[in-house]
Scaffold this active site. Structure first.
Site, PDB file in Angstrom:
ATOM      1  N   SER A 140       0.753  -1.241  -0.042  1.00  0.00           N
ATOM      2  CA  SER A 140      -0.081   0.111  -0.032  1.00  0.00           C
ATOM      3  C   SER A 140       0.888   1.367   0.002  1.00  0.00           C
ATOM      4  O   SER A 140       2.127   1.065  -0.029  1.00  0.00           O
ATOM      5  CB  SER A 140      -0.890   0.346   1.147  1.00  0.00           C
ATOM      6  OG  SER A 140      -0.296   0.338   2.249  1.00  0.00           O
ATOM      7  N   LYS A 141       0.476   2.442  -0.171  1.00  0.00           N
ATOM      8  CA  LYS A 141       0.967   3.504  -0.321  1.00  0.00           C
ATOM      9  C   LYS A 141       1.987   3.802   0.782  1.00  0.00           C
ATOM     10  O   LYS A 141       2.830   4.446   0.574  1.00  0.00           O
ATOM     11  CB  LYS A 141      -0.209   4.852  -0.241  1.00  0.00           C
ATOM     12  CG  LYS A 141      -0.868   4.825  -1.613  1.00  0.00           C
ATOM     13  CD  LYS A 141      -0.368   6.196  -2.293  1.00  0.00           C
ATOM     14  CE  LYS A 141      -0.672   6.143  -3.804  1.00  0.00           C
ATOM     15  NZ  LYS A 141      -2.329   6.232  -3.980  1.00  0.00           N
ATOM     16  N   ARG A 142       1.774   3.494   2.260  1.00  0.00           N
ATOM     17  CA  ARG A 142       2.724   3.735   3.174  1.00  0.00           C
ATOM     18  C   ARG A 142       4.117   2.994   3.031  1.00  0.00           C
ATOM     19  O   ARG A 142       4.959   3.233   3.380  1.00  0.00           O
ATOM     20  CB  ARG A 142       2.160   3.338   4.513  1.00  0.00           C
ATOM     21  CG  ARG A 142       2.090   1.703   4.766  1.00  0.00           C
ATOM     22  CD  ARG A 142       1.215   1.595   5.852  1.00  0.00           C
ATOM     23  NE  ARG A 142       0.717   0.379   6.204  1.00  0.00           N
ATOM     24  CZ  ARG A 142       1.074  -0.656   7.046  1.00  0.00           C
ATOM     25  NH1 ARG A 142       1.919  -0.106   7.928  1.00  0.00           N
ATOM     26  NH2 ARG A 142       0.648  -1.937   6.941  1.00  0.00           N
ATOM     27  N   GLY A 180       5.347   2.928  -0.316  1.00  0.00           N
ATOM     28  CA  GLY A 180       5.947   3.736  -1.362  1.00  0.00           C
ATOM     29  C   GLY A 180       5.144   3.834  -2.413  1.00  0.00           C
ATOM     30  O   GLY A 180       3.750   3.370  -2.268  1.00  0.00           O
TER      31      GLY A 180
END
Ligand code: GLU
Length: 485
Positions: free
Chosen positions: A255-257, A259
């Site tokens: 997920s976005k966290r 990268g």
């Protein structure tokens, strides 16, 4: 043998996630490794999730990644249309057929009734109580005559089980009683994904269905549809999850966290499409030998379904960056200059500096294109710097000798008839020899004066050459002033 046909069937809901790109890549490779066709189909039946511009992102990503489709909305083909909304009227007759054969039914339940169902314990997590499954025919006729809106649902068998073999996950069996009577045709007349994918895969002659393993649990329902129509079931290839590494060492769904998770963002971060494709190919597929570097055309030869793994793949950004650096190193300087030019220009604007030479000093040390502007911004303008920088143990420079070296170098360089690499090189080397010091003792102060910082791509000679005579000498004068020399 039947010609292999795979399809990439994205829903136009936004940017292209690396998981989707991997699906597209594997579909492409399965087709190409077996002389087959790779089809692009746009699955836009969920109008609520439709995002303007998303189809263009799909085209652009496939193009940048080199995954050329043989058929699709933009290139046409024998099995069109390739956009599901344009096929809208094709699905209902198939659903009607299922009603006739007792494999589907009309459901007139109102939104309110379905909402109320969610309030009950049994259906709190969704699902349907099969209320309309056995409505008497008179009731159905009456509701139809009144023009009551309805959906068409699949009538799942209530006993027994459904099994299928997935090429990656092996034999999967689901008890039929657990299968929901899923909607096939919605009140707006559109088919659901669950129905349209089966109809289209059949009508388009798809032999291999490749998709994320989140679809594994729905596949028994699709199988029941194939069976109800008496159609040949395609080979299923479900792909493992892609995970990201958390700071504490654990892993969770990418997920976005972790990268950037979509192709567009990875490009913006300075990765090359070829490197991303090479890296993504290895996320769930294991080559025969230890080689990890593959161009797309090499992958087209090497790829095989039996080496796809079912264990979750971990997206390792450090590894991707390593791949990217390798792809950058493998370019010719000219190719790299072309690729790097927007980033070089970002730093130097339209200053008339030799961008090929700048590219040359950057190439071996760049692992992401976005590192470039900061690495070379001193070419545009000499940064403010501290005179402490002139003192460097390894180069044997100190507060006493640095001004002496810089002054001597300045005088020699000023007298140089031609300002080019070899001349600058020879001049500084023979100066060091004459002064009886290490080359570094001369080079260090010169590079600090020219760049105003400790770490630079390229050494003193390259930097002087790129800056040109006038700018180099003026920067050295500034340095001498600073050192009171
Ligand atoms: N439209 C589906 C998605 O984007 C495709 C799934 C499939 O390949 O069948 O997830």
């Amino acid at each position: 043998m039947k010609k292999v046909r795979t399809r990439y069937a994205p829903s136009p809901t936004g940017s292209m996630h690396v998981g989707n790109l991997r699906t597209a890549l594997y579909e492409y490779l399965i087709a190409k490794s077996q002389g087959g066709d790779f089809v692009l189909r746009i699955e836009d039946t969920d109008q609520e999730r439709y995002v303007e511009g998303a189809v263009d992102i799909i085209y652009e990503t496939l193009r940048a990644a080199g995954l050329k489709h043989d058929e699709g909305p933009d290139v046409g083909g024998e099995y069109g249309p390739y956009v599901q909304s344009e096929r809208r009227d094709m699905y209902r007759p198939f659903a009607e057929k299922l009603i006739e054969s007792g494999c589907a039914y009309r459901c007139f339940c109102t939104k309110e009734r379905l909402e109320a169902l969610k309030e009950t314990e049994e259906f709190a997590n969704g699902g349907y109580d099969r209320h309309c499954r056995d409505l008497p025919q008179e009731e159905i006729d009456r509701l139809l005559a009144e023009g009551t809106p309805y959906v068409i649902r699949q009538k799942m068998p209530l006993t027994g089980s459904t099994s299928f073999t997935d090429a990656v996950f092996g034999e999967i069996t689901a008890p039929n009683e657990e299968l929901q009577d899923q909607i096939l045709i919605k009140t707006d007349g559109y088919p659901t994904y669950n129905f349209a994918n089966v109809i289209d895969d059949h009508l388009m002659g798809i032999t291999h269905v490749v998709r994320g393993n989140e679809y594994l649990s729905s596949t028994p329902k699709y199988n029941l549809l194939y069976e109800a129509f008496g159609w040949e079931i395609p080979t299923y290839v479900h792909l493992p999850l892609i995970m990201g590494k958390n700071e504490d060492g654990s892993v969770s769904k990418l997920s976005k966290r972790h990268g950037s998770t979509n192709f567009g963002d990875l490009m913006k971060e300075g990765y090359l499409p070829e490197a991303v494709i090479n890296y993504i190919a290895l996320l769930g597929w294991c080559p025969k030998d230890n080689n990890e570097m593959f161009t797309l055309s090499e992958l087209e030869k090497e790829f095989s379904i039996d080496r796809i793994s079912k264990s979750p793949a971990i997206f390792d950004y450090a590894k991707l960056e390593w791949f990217n650096g390798e792809y950058i190193k493998a370019m010719t300087t000219e190719q790299f200059e072309q690729t790097a030019l927007p980033y070089i220009r970002q730093a130097i604007g339209d200053k008339p500096l030799d961008t090929l030479r700048i590219a040359a000093i950057l190439q071996q040390r760049t692992t992401k294109l976005t590192q470039i502007p900061e690495a070379i911004d001193f070419f545009a303008q000499l940064p403010e710097y501290d005179s402490e920088l002139y003192i460097n143990k390894k180069s044997k420079t100190n507060a006493e000798n640095a001004p002496v070296m810089l002054k001597a170098a300045y005088d020699e360089l000023k007298a140089l008839p031609s300002w080019e690499h070899d001349a600058i090189h020879d001049c500084l080397i023979s100066l060091a020899e004459k002064l009886g010091v290490k080359n570094g003792t001369v080079m260090w102060p010169v590079r600090i004066a020219a760049a105003g910082r400790k770490v630079t791509p390229g050494g003193a000679i390259e930097i002087l050459e790129i800056l040109g005579r006038e700018e180099s000498l003026s920067r050295m004068e500034k340095g001498l002033e600073m050192l009171n020399a």
